[in-house]
Design a protein around this motif. Structure first.
Motif, PDB file in Angstrom:
ATOM      1  N   PHE A 183      -5.186  -0.213  -3.130  1.00  0.00           N
ATOM      2  CA  PHE A 183      -5.995   0.930  -3.544  1.00  0.00           C
ATOM      3  C   PHE A 183      -7.068   1.261  -2.511  1.00  0.00           C
ATOM      4  O   PHE A 183      -7.515   2.396  -2.438  1.00  0.00           O
ATOM      5  N   VAL A 184      -7.471   0.265  -1.756  1.00  0.00           N
ATOM      6  CA  VAL A 184      -8.444   0.542  -0.693  1.00  0.00           C
ATOM      7  C   VAL A 184      -7.817   1.495   0.316  1.00  0.00           C
ATOM      8  O   VAL A 184      -8.439   2.472   0.747  1.00  0.00           O
ATOM      9  N   GLY A 185      -6.545   1.223   0.648  1.00  0.00           N
ATOM     10  CA  GLY A 185      -5.840   2.126   1.549  1.00  0.00           C
ATOM     11  C   GLY A 185      -5.748   3.520   0.950  1.00  0.00           C
ATOM     12  O   GLY A 185      -5.966   4.531   1.619  1.00  0.00           O
ATOM     13  N   LEU A 186      -5.497   3.548  -0.352  1.00  0.00           N
ATOM     14  CA  LEU A 186      -5.377   4.824  -1.062  1.00  0.00           C
ATOM     15  C   LEU A 186      -6.692   5.597  -1.011  1.00  0.00           C
ATOM     16  O   LEU A 186      -6.721   6.798  -0.727  1.00  0.00           O
ATOM     17  N   ALA A 187      -7.780   4.872  -1.288  1.00  0.00           N
ATOM     18  CA  ALA A 187      -9.090   5.526  -1.303  1.00  0.00           C
ATOM     19  C   ALA A 187      -9.447   6.023   0.091  1.00  0.00           C
ATOM     20  O   ALA A 187     -10.047   7.076   0.246  1.00  0.00           O
ATOM     21  N   ALA A 188      -9.045   5.240   1.105  1.00  0.00           N
ATOM     22  CA  ALA A 188      -9.367   5.637   2.471  1.00  0.00           C
ATOM     23  C   ALA A 188      -8.609   6.902   2.850  1.00  0.00           C
ATOM     24  O   ALA A 188      -9.079   7.693   3.663  1.00  0.00           O
ATOM     25  N   GLY A 238       0.819  -1.209   0.000  1.00  0.00           N
ATOM     26  CA  GLY A 238       0.000   0.000   0.000  1.00  0.00           C
ATOM     27  C   GLY A 238       0.852   1.258   0.000  1.00  0.00           C
ATOM     28  O   GLY A 238       0.557   2.233  -0.694  1.00  0.00           O
ATOM     29  N   ALA A 239       1.948   1.229   0.762  1.00  0.00           N
ATOM     30  CA  ALA A 239       2.789   2.421   0.865  1.00  0.00           C
ATOM     31  C   ALA A 239       3.395   2.755  -0.487  1.00  0.00           C
ATOM     32  O   ALA A 239       3.399   3.920  -0.914  1.00  0.00           O
TER      33      ALA A 239
END
Lengths: 531, 505
Positions: free
Chosen positions: B284-289, B210-211
């Protein structure tokens, strides 16, 4: 809760293992289950217990069940109707599948309806709402009118697709509401929903109202109802008219009306106009419709129109009118469908353009039930139908929103005109069927012959045994104009059912406060949320 | 030094070990039929049991292994683990293993004495079991793979044995089906390789980190490369998920394969594809969050979902061959699987996993029921393809027709298929929760069309059985009966307590 477990489990059980059951066994098992359910419903109405358990935490749904003043009358109505339709099944089970499946489907529909009325959670309400679809579809397509398989399949499919579309729209509305309000608990939603901005309320109200309007059905979305009623077996028609339509109006009160009041107020004039048009449309069709079952279905559209305009007026009287009108229509249409469905099962058709023997002579009990039902349907004071219609017109005359008084008063006038038309079509049916005035000359000869024999038979006080040879003799006539069997009197279970329903109609008509007192606190509580 | 935790790897290692054991046993004791079957069943059961602790574990402490030491200091990869199985992955592994087991049980019946095929020799069975176990090991590894290389290899390992299974029947139809499947897989593989390569270029990190995605996304130049990578990966997985417009292989492959293999394709392969997709989307879920919503990705997912739901359902509405009908229904259900992902939220991932598991259970049930219906007592299983031949099956043979009916209403999302309804509600909730309610309106249309398509089958199943009864024999072997009973029980029980399904993920 026992209330739900009994019909749902017995229904499933009957479908799964019931194929070996004889007709009597299946029907009696179902009747016992329905009676138990009715007992449970009585206890529930008295004690008002609640159930609360985790169910679908993913979207925050809990298995929350409970009743209040608005749902109690409907729960009781459903339980009573459940007993009555299963009692009907002890006397007659339509062909097309095993009797176990038939009785099981009846119970499943009843259980689903009860679940809808006691659901205390918006999403649970939706699930229960969907529960009745498939059993009802089976009832229509498998056990319906044996004469026309294509019409049956078409009617069943239309029913499922219309109501499926409606309930999915409703689901979209519910999910939107739940997302914005942050809860799906119906009692918490009342506060949370009212706090939403007007635009959001309007969106939710629109989705919910359109979705539920299919089920009610409100005027332009009603086209599934007549074919479904025509094709369904008697028990199915009764359930459809007395219970399923109520799920729509109950949903309207429970969801858009109480949860997003500001949004509902904005669309209520449109709803009232649709209701008014529905009354006129239904009544006008009734004046010319030939098939009696279709006619009653259209009269349902008209009656639900009264309920809708009452609700749309957003007043205390209106809501009370909607609730009692709802209940009254449930009982009246149930009675009419029992009477007419029984006729159709024996005669094979209820085409009003053909001449039928006068019911007042050949079947006085059935004739009396028919006349009582028709009188109640046209809103005669002293019978159940009166209060709903009278209060509805009154409520529309004094709507809560003074800005739209012109719209509502116009609708009230429309509704009143519709009431007059109702008198017209009810008397038409009474004239043709009860008094036996032949509408055409084509069968005059057969009529004269049959009539003479009939008079003789009736005059001599003879019963069906002597009338039977007459049938066979007359039956050798024209194929298209075969003279109907005369033995159409209600018997056994059917007479019991018609009697109970007639009693309910009179009770509700004479003592409407029995219902209004139960609903009044809940109505006040609901309207307290209004601006 | 890389850490190694054998227990965490067990769901993939046990099928792999079983595979080797089958091959060795077949070499030592050739011609035995029951032995490879028993080994296969035991391996799948053991692997499933080893996935259970992970499935009921907490999301905060996923089973991690093959970790690089945190102090190794090779930039962003420090402390990364190549194998991460949280509850979501473990549940997908568990359901994939059980789905494969169901396919194996069905295969036992079709290759067994009930079907006097000349090919039912022992080593044939051993080959089948080997291929099945290989595909299962691949699918399990996909769900937990955290690095691009393992993910890519495992995904192919999950796919290739199935192509062989489709082709093995040797008929013309099977050849056609396996050819289209093979071509599709090659194309999909090419796309995936390109996608993985571009991903590596864009993020400079060989894991689904994610990072690294967040840093790459912040840089406009790298963001473009990353987007192309994601779209290529999405297309590659779209083939495996048979999402429109990558769906063309599905009907011929379904119709050409023997029914147990079709069931495998419909259930286990779809779970593997979803597992792959979830691995790819998690960063991308982390990104969207964190506030930067990747709209292009959401748009691509939405297009696939909507097109699949509508096209699949509309064609299913007209199909006359029941296996093709189910193939088109699979395409439509693929759209439903993609739908909750559009919001790019954790809830969406779980909704997607819940939906695919329900769909897989219903598919297995449907294909198991079909494989029990034959032309004559000695006829080939599953040869009865035309819908009209199933008239009244639910009434004449409720133990087979009933589960088929349940599968249909579950697909349609109507009670008594409450689980189908609940998973649809959850899927729609995550879409509406993301504020995408126009999509929900499309879904409403799809639901209504779907009701029409599936009730068409239900109506046939409930019709008067007499005219069609003479043309068919219902003969369910022991394995198929197990699948039917277990699948029905699962759908019914989970329908009353759907929290079990979501509690696992």
């Amino acid at each position: 809760m026992l209330l739900l477990a009994v019909p749902l489990l017995t229904g499933t059980g009957l479908i799964v293992v019931g194929r070996r059951f004889s007709r009597y066994a299946a029907a009696w098992v179902a009747l016992t289950a329905a009676a138990l359910t009715a007992g449970a419903a009585g206890v529930v109405a008295w004690q008002r217990p609640t159930v609360d358990a985790a169910w679908l935490p993913e979207v925050g749904v809990r298995l929350r069940l409970g009743v209040d003043g608005i749902s109690i009358p409907l729960v009781l109505l459903t339980a009573v109707i459940g007993v009555l339709v299963t009692a009907l099944a002890t006397g007659y089970v339509p062909g097309g599948g095993s009797p176990g499946t038939y009785a099981g489907c009846l119970l499943l529909v009843e259980g689903g309806a009860l679940a809808t009325f006691v659901a205390g959670d918006a999403l649970l309400f939706f699930v229960a709402f969907e529960l009745v679809l498939v059993p009802m579809w089976v009832l229509i397509t498998r056990f319906g009118d044996p004469h026309d398989a294509r019409a049956r399949a078409d009617a069943g499919q239309r029913f499922v697709l219309y109501t499926g579309a409606g309930s999915t729209l409703m689901l979209a509305g519910i999910l939107l509401l739940v997302t914005w309000a942050g809860t799906s608990d119906l009692s918490a939603l009342v506060a949370a929903g009212a706090g939403l901005p007007v635009g959001r309320q309007l969106t939710v109200a629109l989705l919910l109202t359109v979705g539920l309007a299919v089920k009610v059905p409100v005027w332009p979305l009603h086209t599934w109802l007549p074919s479904a009623h025509t094709a369904a077996p008697t028990g199915g028609s009764v359930l459809l008219a007395a219970i399923l339509l109520k799920m729509g109006t109950y949903g309207l009160i429970r969801l858009p009306f109480s949860v997003v009041p500001e949004g509902f107020v904005r669309i209520s004039p449109w709803l009232a106009i649709a209701g008014g048009l529905g009354i006129l449309w239904g009544s006008l069709v009734c004046l010319v419709e030939r098939d009696l079952k279709r006619l009653i279905a259209y009269s349902s559209v008209a009656h639900m129109g009264f309920v809708i305009i009452a609700m749309a007026s957003n007043t205390e009287a209106g809501l009370q009118a909607a609730l009692i009108g709802n209940l009254a229509h449930g009982v009246i249409s149930a009675l009419l469908f029992v009477v007419v469905g029984g006729l159709k099962e024996r005669w094979g058709s209820v085409d009003l353009d053909r001449s039928w023997p006068a019911l007042r002579e050949v079947a006085p009990h059935r004739g009396f039930a028919l006349i009582l039902g028709l009188a109640a349907a046209l809103g005669l004071p002293g019978l159940a139908g009166f209060w709903g219609e009278f209060l509805a017109v009154l409520a529309a005359w004094h709507p809560a929103d003074p800005m739209r008084i012109v719209v509502f008063r116009t609708v009230a006038v429309l509704a009143a005109v519709g009431g007059v038309l109702a008198a017209g079509y009810c008397l038409r049916v009474a004239r043709l069927l009860w008094a036996g005035d032949a509408p055409t000359e084509t069968s005059a000869a057969a009529d004269a012959k049959g009539g003479a024999r009939l008079d003789a038979a009736a005059g001599a006080g003879l019963d069906s045994e002597t009338a039977a040879p007459l049938d066979s003799e007359a039956g050798e006539g024209l194929d298209s104009e075969t003279v109907a069997p005369l033995d159409v009197e209600t018997r056994g279970a059917e007479r019991f059912v018609a009697g109970v329903l007639a009693l309910l109609i009179i009770t509700l008509g004479v003592a409407p406060w029995l219902v209004l007192d139960i609903t009044h606190p809940a109505v006040l509580a609901l309207l307290g949320g209004l601006p | 030094m890389i850490t190694l935790n054998w227990w965490a790897l067990a769901p993939a290692l046990i099928p792999a070990a079983g595979l080797i054991l089958v091959l060795v046993l077949d070499a030592l004791l050739p011609g035995r039929r029951r032995l490879p079957l028993a080994v296969g069943v035991l391996a799948l059961l053991g692997a499933a049991a080893s996935a259970v602790p992970g499935a009921i574990g907490s999301a905060d402490t996923p089973a991690r292994t093959l970790c690089l030491p945190a102090s190794s200091g090779t930039g962003a990869t420090g402390g990364e683990c190549f194998w991460q199985a949280g509850p979501l992955s473990s549940t997908l592994q568990l359901s994939l293993l059980l789905a494969t087991l169901a396919a194996l049980l069905m295969m036992r019946d079709t290759r067994g004495p009930a079907a006097p095929e000349a090919t039912s020799r022992g080593s044939e069975t051993a080959i089948d079991v080997t291929l099945l176990l290989g595909s299962a090991a691949g699918g399990v590894a996909v769900a937990a793979a955290h690095d691009l290389g393992t993910w890519l290899v495992a995904l192919e390992l999950a796919t290739l044995p199935v192509i062989a299974l489709v082709a093995r029947r040797g008929t013309r139809r099977a050849g056609h089906g396996s050819l289209s499947l093979l071509v599709t897989s090659l194309l999909s593989f090419a796309l995936l390789v390109v996608g993985v390569a571009l991903w590596l270029v864009a993020t400079g990190d060989p894991t689904w980190s994610g990072a690294a995605v967040a840093t790459a996304w912040a840089d406009p130049a790298r963001r473009a490369v990353l987007l192309v990578a994601v779209l290529a990966l999405l297309a590659g997985i779209g083939f495996k998920l048979s999402a429109v417009p990558f769906h063309a292989w599905t009907p011929p492959a379904f119709a050409g394969a023997p029914l147990p293999v079709t069931a495998l394709l419909a259930a286990a392969s779809k779970i593997a594809a979803v597992a792959a997709l979830v691995a790819m989307l998690t960063p991308f879920v982390g990104l969207a969050a964190s506030g930067t919503h990747p709209h292009v990705l959401a748009f691509a997912l939405g297009t696939l979902a909507v097109a699949s739901m509508l096209v699949g359902t509309v064609v299913a509405l007209r199909a006359g061959d029941i296996v093709r009908l189910l193939a088109w229904s699979t395409i439509a259900q693929g759209g439903w699987v993609l739908l909750p992902l559009i919001g790019l939220s954790t809830a969406g991932l779980r909704a997607c996993a819940g939906y695919v598991m329900t769909y897989a259970a219903a598919s297995l049930l449907a294909f198991a029921a079909l494989s029990a219906v034959r032309r004559t007592a000695s006829g080939e299983p599953g040869a009865v393809r035309e819908l009209a031949a199933y008239r009244g099956l639910a009434r004449s043979d409720p133990h087979v027709g009933g589960p088929l009916l349940l599968a249909m209403v579950t697909f349609a999302g109507l009670p008594p298929g409450i689980l189908g309804l609940a998973t649809k509600v959850v899927a729609l909730a995550s879409v509406i929760g993301a504020g995408l309610w126009p999509l929900a309106v499309v879904a409403v249309i799809a639901v209504v069309l779907g009701i029409a398509a599936y009730l068409r089958v239900v109506a046939v199943l409930l019709a008067d059985p007499e005219p069609a009864r003479a043309g068919r024999v219902v003969l369910a072997g022991g394995g198929t009966l197990w699948v039917l009973a277990a699948g029905t029980a699962l759908l019914v029980v989970a329908g009353f307590v759907p929290q079990v399904l979501y509690g696992l993920t």
